[in-house]
Design a protein around this motif. Sequence first.
Motif, short mmCIF file in Angstrom:
data_model
loop_
_atom_site.label_atom_id
_atom_site.label_comp_id
_atom_site.label_asym_id
_atom_site.label_seq_id
_atom_site.Cartn_x
_atom_site.Cartn_y
_atom_site.Cartn_z
N GLY A 379 10.50 10.81 2.95
CA GLY A 379 9.06 10.89 3.19
C GLY A 379 8.62 10.09 4.39
N LEU A 380 9.21 8.92 4.59
CA LEU A 380 8.86 8.11 5.76
C LEU A 380 9.28 8.81 7.05
CD1 LEU A 380 9.83 4.56 4.44
CD2 LEU A 380 7.52 5.38 4.92
N ALA A 381 10.45 9.44 7.03
CA ALA A 381 10.89 10.19 8.21
C ALA A 381 9.93 11.34 8.51
CB ALA A 381 12.31 10.72 8.00
N ARG A 382 9.44 12.01 7.47
CA ARG A 382 8.49 13.11 7.67
C ARG A 382 7.18 12.58 8.27
NH1 ARG A 382 4.35 14.81 4.53
NH2 ARG A 382 5.01 13.45 2.83
N ILE A 383 6.69 11.45 7.78
CA ILE A 383 5.45 10.89 8.30
C ILE A 383 5.60 10.50 9.76
CG2 ILE A 383 3.92 8.88 8.11
CD1 ILE A 383 4.26 9.04 5.10
N VAL A 384 6.73 9.87 10.07
CA VAL A 384 6.95 9.42 11.45
C VAL A 384 7.00 10.61 12.41
CG1 VAL A 384 8.65 8.37 12.98
CG2 VAL A 384 8.09 7.27 10.81
N ASN A 385 7.59 11.72 11.97
CA ASN A 385 7.82 12.85 12.87
C ASN A 385 6.74 13.93 12.84
OD1 ASN A 385 10.33 11.77 13.70
ND2 ASN A 385 11.31 12.60 11.87
N SER A 386 5.83 13.89 11.86
CA SER A 386 4.89 14.99 11.72
C SER A 386 3.58 14.78 12.47
CB SER A 386 4.57 15.23 10.23
OG SER A 386 3.87 14.12 9.68
N LEU A 387 3.30 13.56 12.91
CA LEU A 387 2.02 13.31 13.59
C LEU A 387 2.09 13.83 15.02
CD1 LEU A 387 -0.80 11.96 13.33
CD2 LEU A 387 0.22 9.94 14.37
N ALA A 412 -1.95 1.43 17.87
CA ALA A 412 -0.71 1.81 17.17
C ALA A 412 -0.98 2.95 16.19
CB ALA A 412 -0.14 0.60 16.45
N ALA A 413 -2.07 2.87 15.45
CA ALA A 413 -2.39 3.93 14.49
C ALA A 413 -2.77 5.23 15.19
CB ALA A 413 -3.53 3.48 13.58
N ALA A 414 -3.30 5.15 16.41
CA ALA A 414 -3.70 6.36 17.12
C ALA A 414 -2.50 7.23 17.47
CB ALA A 414 -4.45 5.99 18.40
N GLY A 415 -1.37 6.62 17.78
CA GLY A 415 -0.24 7.41 18.26
C GLY A 415 0.96 7.46 17.35
N HIS A 416 0.87 6.90 16.15
CA HIS A 416 2.04 6.85 15.27
C HIS A 416 1.63 7.15 13.83
CE1 HIS A 416 3.10 4.35 18.76
NE2 HIS A 416 4.34 4.77 18.55
N ASP A 516 1.31 16.40 5.62
CA ASP A 516 1.86 16.35 6.98
C ASP A 516 0.75 16.01 7.96
OD1 ASP A 516 4.29 17.05 5.97
OD2 ASP A 516 4.13 19.18 6.49
N GLY A 517 1.07 15.15 8.92
CA GLY A 517 0.11 14.76 9.93
C GLY A 517 -0.77 13.59 9.55
N ALA A 518 -0.63 13.07 8.34
CA ALA A 518 -1.44 11.92 7.93
C ALA A 518 -0.86 10.63 8.51
CB ALA A 518 -1.52 11.83 6.41
N ARG A 519 -1.71 9.63 8.65
CA ARG A 519 -1.29 8.31 9.12
C ARG A 519 -1.21 7.36 7.93
NH1 ARG A 519 -4.68 10.40 13.16
NH2 ARG A 519 -3.92 10.10 15.30
N LEU A 520 -0.18 6.53 7.92
CA LEU A 520 0.01 5.53 6.87
C LEU A 520 0.12 4.16 7.52
CD1 LEU A 520 0.57 4.66 3.93
CD2 LEU A 520 3.00 5.13 4.36
N VAL A 521 -0.75 3.25 7.11
CA VAL A 521 -0.73 1.87 7.61
C VAL A 521 -0.45 0.97 6.41
CG1 VAL A 521 -2.03 0.03 8.73
CG2 VAL A 521 -2.35 2.40 9.45
N LEU A 522 0.65 0.23 6.48
CA LEU A 522 1.02 -0.72 5.43
C LEU A 522 0.69 -2.12 5.93
CD1 LEU A 522 4.47 0.71 4.29
CD2 LEU A 522 2.22 1.12 3.30
N SER A 523 -0.18 -2.80 5.20
CA SER A 523 -0.65 -4.12 5.64
C SER A 523 -0.42 -5.13 4.54
CB SER A 523 -2.14 -4.05 5.98
OG SER A 523 -2.64 -5.34 6.30
N GLY A 524 0.02 -6.32 4.91
CA GLY A 524 0.23 -7.35 3.90
C GLY A 524 0.81 -8.61 4.50
N ASP A 525 0.93 -9.61 3.64
CA ASP A 525 1.46 -10.91 4.02
C ASP A 525 2.94 -10.97 3.63
OD1 ASP A 525 2.04 -13.56 4.46
OD2 ASP A 525 0.14 -14.30 3.63
N PRO A 526 3.85 -10.95 4.57
CA PRO A 526 5.28 -10.89 4.22
C PRO A 526 5.80 -12.16 3.58
CG PRO A 526 5.01 -11.16 6.59
CD PRO A 526 3.64 -10.93 6.04
N ALA A 527 5.00 -13.24 3.55
CA ALA A 527 5.48 -14.50 2.98
C ALA A 527 5.26 -14.61 1.48
CB ALA A 527 4.79 -15.68 3.68
N VAL A 528 4.49 -13.69 0.88
CA VAL A 528 4.22 -13.79 -0.56
C VAL A 528 5.42 -13.26 -1.35
CG1 VAL A 528 1.73 -13.57 -0.22
CG2 VAL A 528 3.11 -11.53 -0.68
#
Length: 783
Positions: A379-387, A412-416, A516-528
């Motif tokens: 699914g991640l590969a599809r998201i990366v390649n479908s936009l 970053a979200a505009a083009g990926h 297909d074609g949707a944007r996914l932004v994962l946001s968080g604190d990697p230290a938790v």
Amino acid sequence: MSTEPETTESAEPGKPEDAVRSGTPTDGPDAGEPDADGPDADGPDADGPGAEDAPGTDDSPDPADTTEPADTTDSTDTTEPVDTTEPAAAEGSPQLSEAEAELLAQKLERERIEQRKAEKKGPIASGTKLSGPAADLLAAVRAVESGEKPVAAVFDEPRPAPRRPAPEPVRRPQPVPAAPVAPDTPAPQTVDGVRRVLAAGSAPEALAPQVAAALGEGAEELLREDPWQLLQVTGVRPEQADGFARALLGAECRPDDERRTRAVTVWLLEQAALAGHTALELSALATALARQGVPDADTAVQSTLAEGEALVFQDALDEPGARPGSAPSAPAASSAPPTAAGDGADDTEDEEEAEEERPVRVLVGLERYALAEESLADGLARIVNSLSKEPSPEWEAAATAASGSTAELIRAAAGHGLVLHTGGEASRAEPAALLTVARGLGLRAVAACHTPDGRRRFAALLGAEDPVVTVPGLLAGTEGPGRDAEGALDLDVLVVLDAPQLDVEGAAMIVESLPDGARLVLSGDPAVLWSAGPGRVFADLLAARTCPQVASRTPDPGPLGELVSGVGIGELNQVDAPGKEVVIVPVRDAGEAVHRTVQLVADSVPRALGVPPEDTVVITPGHGGAAGTRVLNTALKERLNPGPGRFGGFDPGDRVAYSPAPGRTVPGQVVGADAEGLHLSCADGAVVVPKERVEQAVRHGWALTAHQAVGSRWPAAVVVLPGDAAQALSRPWVYTAFGRGERHLSVVHGVEQALPRAVAEVTAKPRTTRLPVLLRSQVPAAQ
């Protein structure tokens, strides 16, 4: 305090060539659950020898097929075609016109149709036009209807072997409930039968309902035949199952019993999943099996794989310095066609030798997590390649109007299709700005948070609640935009906050639900702290570097922000706190720690800061111990809301922690109870917990563990560190616990130098996952 199984990542390599069979995971509909007809009916060796000659396999005729097709429409009998051509004129009869001939043909056809209808309505002689199972079934039904044979006698007869199901096409996942659906209540006779077996094996009879629910119908017979099936019940350990088996089997109970070795292998893999692993290295699994008294770990693993109860993987290791795994038992057959001498044959042989010498690691895992991880990578590969990579002037204009890391995130979200965003609490303003921009451009944009409190805080940044949901509500379909006709989420941009809390199954469901074609932004604190479920999705994606990563440069403000930021880089700094934002309360023992905690929550914090007890959370490393959540909650209830506990230990007004699903905690308050169950008022609405689930799903909630508190914040936090908690401390734990307070933090300190040592030296426990390897094969590294 930890659920980490007795496995180790540094164990020496075993001998997988004796235990590993080649194969790929089956795409069954129920990941990780045994098939109704036996464990993994489509798995290796499911059919056994001579399967091709057995009835019910794919090569056998379908029982529904008969020697003569069933007539389901009022059409002409195909065995006697009707001649619709012009009838021949009888000798001496007048010649018919074309119209008269057509009318005659239609009349004959109507008569034939009526005749067929009459035959269908009349009695059918069993077996005259049917054969095989269809004829037998018809005869049985006629016998029951005529009273010649009772119903029970018919349906107790043995059924033919089931046909192997054909592989189902890949479909988009449909919405799943936020909480697991309560299993059907087992029949009373099933529970009674299980209770008899438990009594015979000297096991607690109170386990009967759980065992019956776990094993289903026929649990009594299954448990007598295989006592180690008791390990399927949550909380049962191998030594307890061994005692039960000895009482039932006597001298036949042996450590090398194949039933025991398979059950212990599956149990160890389940314990590893509770500790966060999606799979275990074969050497680590073999070491853990030896600790459980399994004499031949290779044979145990081989048996488990053959029964389809686990899957095996060989992942190539490309990273420098990686520890090589063991080679497969036999060289893989080359798929390249044979070449003539002098036509590149030597090059092909060199390539094959290099492939065989390539370091690999051999992993064993449960099917449900293996399939979820592979689905997530796909699914991640599809998201990366479908936009679409077409530049957008509107996005660039929005990025130009912003500044700093906010502008970087918008670009970053505009083009990926996939973007990772890291930062602390203050950095949440940046994905909020991105969401506002996306909605301003007419896109369907939604943000999803881990908890109701996180949703409230993020909605406050936006000034609106409409585009903010919780992750469980989004997946269940109770919150958010809903789904389109194909089952995909009806949106263009999805921003997931608290991304480190995503386990592999939840992340796979989200990714596979995006169109297909949707944007996914994962946001968080990697230290938790990482997710309660298996996997480390956010950390794996950061390490894989397959998409843009935007690190926020917005620091958390004030003394609390300074303290927590220092912990994140391994430093426990002394900070100036003129407004009593940070207070250290030293204690000598656990008893004093409990006393001072109650005093802080009930008296000191309300008096000095004006924060009432209901807005203060207490965080401690574990549930047990002299100053764990159980002891602290008992003391806090006695002080803040005393009562007899007339509703299963709870009284109206009690603060509780409700767990609708494993790894998910929702704070709430007891309202009352009735025949339906315990009534709670939670942040996301009223909840009724059935009385049979109260003991497992509801705890008192003045004191929580850091895992339960992650994703939420309170005006004040009291972190309790008793002396017996020193071994449970780590940098992610301290970072998470200290960051739960918005205005004030009190540290009840009884671990002396163990606290700075844990912050400086003890990082997160490693988790074994396959996501980085799967991503490398599908998504190129970002430049």
